[in-house]
Write an enzyme that holds these catalytic residues in place. Structure first.
Site, short mmCIF file in Angstrom:
data_model
loop_
_atom_site.label_atom_id
_atom_site.label_comp_id
_atom_site.label_asym_id
_atom_site.label_seq_id
_atom_site.Cartn_x
_atom_site.Cartn_y
_atom_site.Cartn_z
N CYS A 231 0.83 -1.21 0.00
CA CYS A 231 0.00 0.00 0.00
C CYS A 231 0.87 1.26 0.00
CB CYS A 231 -0.97 -0.04 1.18
SG CYS A 231 -2.34 1.14 1.03
N HIS B 81 -3.68 -4.87 0.07
CA HIS B 81 -3.44 -5.39 1.41
C HIS B 81 -3.50 -6.92 1.39
CE1 HIS B 81 -4.10 -1.56 3.83
NE2 HIS B 81 -4.40 -1.20 2.60
N GLU C 67 -2.72 -8.90 3.70
CA GLU C 67 -3.13 -9.44 5.00
C GLU C 67 -4.65 -9.50 5.13
OE1 GLU C 67 -3.82 -5.28 5.46
OE2 GLU C 67 -2.18 -6.38 4.53
#
Length: 394
Positions: free
Chosen positions: A262, A354, A356
């Site tokens: 990001c 992202h 995650e």
């Protein structure tokens, strides 16, 4: 600020003069920020606690918010970071076995001024037509300010362009998370607004995780002597983060393996010598399709960014800053925005989204494995290739 009652009136005012009247949600008062929309159908608690949303009034496109309440497990950081919150239908009751409180109460506890009962579809369409705009939410006594005064206050508020916010969301002191399972080495994480799930995924892959403040210097990083470097997500304009760019350039010159996500992708682009620019309304939500040029796979990704790297998506490029050959490794299938970079002559790569994605999707979680295997290879003296996954992760 005070708490809202069911009849407390509120208004969302955009800098183009459009007004959306509803009821107060959360704390009562006034707040300002860049007004953006997020398209996730789930994960509102993760969205609210994502530091990348600092400085923004978030409009949820999903119509019903708050029905599962909040808990102490799902937050992505220590508090809610949005500047304001706008929803259509705020749930009157909480119904979930994991709930430990209501979203309304959590908004009040963190001092977040919000608004409910507005036509969020109309707001979203306006932002899609005009682009993200400065906005303000006014409730309680501030609702009674004149229209002209409210609009003037909105237009006087900060613009996201040129705004540095990392110092507001970063840790003040360095701390360490121990590796889980078989240790593979240490990674320095520059906290630009890092999410809890990112740190957990790194630790689960055997990294001893050193979380560092955003003002860490090259000398401090060298003294720590990590095996790899990671730049996190975060809010603000990447063009206002010169110190972090210089830290990254220093690490790349030292040959330190690097992975950024990001905001870390945008700063990697700047470190390589490319410019960044502001998108009209950004990418925010958990349903963004991205093509991984290395594997040929399309991954549905979680994203939250309003700026992007300015680089051609085809061919191999020469780094303007002298770091050798570079290629765009990922791009958006919606608008061809750069979604990833890979250096071919230094051990470094990044993605704009992202991986995650605590609220999902998890299509890109394998990138943490890619990072781990490259660091293991480098420590054992083998060639580092950030462009391919393990066969088992494809």
């Amino acid at each position: 600020m005070t708490d809202a009652t069911p009849t407390t009136r509120a208004v969302l005012v955009l800098e183009d003069g459009s007004r959306h009247v509803g009821r107060a949600y959360g704390a009562v008062g006034r707040t300002f920020g860049e007004t953006v929309f997020a398209t996730g159908m789930t994960g509102y608690q993760e969205t609210l606690t994502d530091p990348s949303y600092a400085g923004q009034i978030v409009v949820m496109t999903a119509p019903h918010i708050g029905n599962t309440g909040v808990n102490d497990t799902d937050p992505e950081s220590r508090r809610i970071w949005v500047s304001g919150y706008a929803v259509r239908d705020a749930s009157r009751v909480v119904s979930n076995h994991r709930a430990q409180g209501s979203l309304d109460d959590q908004l009040v506890a963190d001092g977040i001024v919000g608004i409910r009962g507005i036509d969020t579809r109309a707001v979203t369409r306006r932002l899609r037509d005009v682009g993200s705009m400065r906005g303000g939410v006014f409730s309680g006594d501030d609702f009674d300010l004149g229209d002209d005064e409210q609009l003037a206050l909105v237009r006087e508020s900060a613009d996201m362009r040129g705004l540095s916010l990392s110092s507001q969301v970063s840790t003040a002191e360095a701390y360490v998370l121990e590796a889980e399972g078989e240790p593979v080495g240490s990674v320095a994480v520059l906290d630009l607004g890092v999410k809890t799930s990112t740190l957990r995924y790194l630790a689960q892959r055997g990294f001893r995780v050193h979380v560092l403040p955003q003002d860490t210097t090259p000398e401090q990083l060298r003294e720590l002597a990590p095996d790899a470097l990671f730049f996190s997500n975060g809010p603000g304009d990447p063009a206002a983060s010169d110190d972090q760019v210089e830290l990254l350039r220093s690490a790349l010159r030292d040959g330190l393996p690097y992975f950024g996500i990001c905001f870390g992708n945008q700063l990697f682009g700047r470190a390589l010598g490319f410019d960044t620019y502001k998108l009209p309304f950004g990418h925010r939500g958990i349903n963004q399709p991205v093509l991984d040029k290395t594997t040929g796979r399309v991954e549905i990704t979680s994203q939250n960014h309003g700026f992007a790297v300015d680089a051609p998506i085809d061919g191999v490029l020469d780094s303007p800053a002298g770091f050798g050959r570079v290629e765009v490794s990922h791009f958006s299938l919606n608008d061809q925005v750069v979604e990833g970079l890979r250096a071919l002559d230094v051990p470094a790569f990044s993605v704009q989204y992202h991986p995650e994605a605590a609220a999902g999707p998890h299509d890109s979680n394998h990138l943490f494995d890619r990072f781990r295997e490259a660091v293991v290879a480098r420590k054992s003296g083998q060639p580092v290739d950030f462009g391919s996954d393990l066969e088992s992760s494809i």
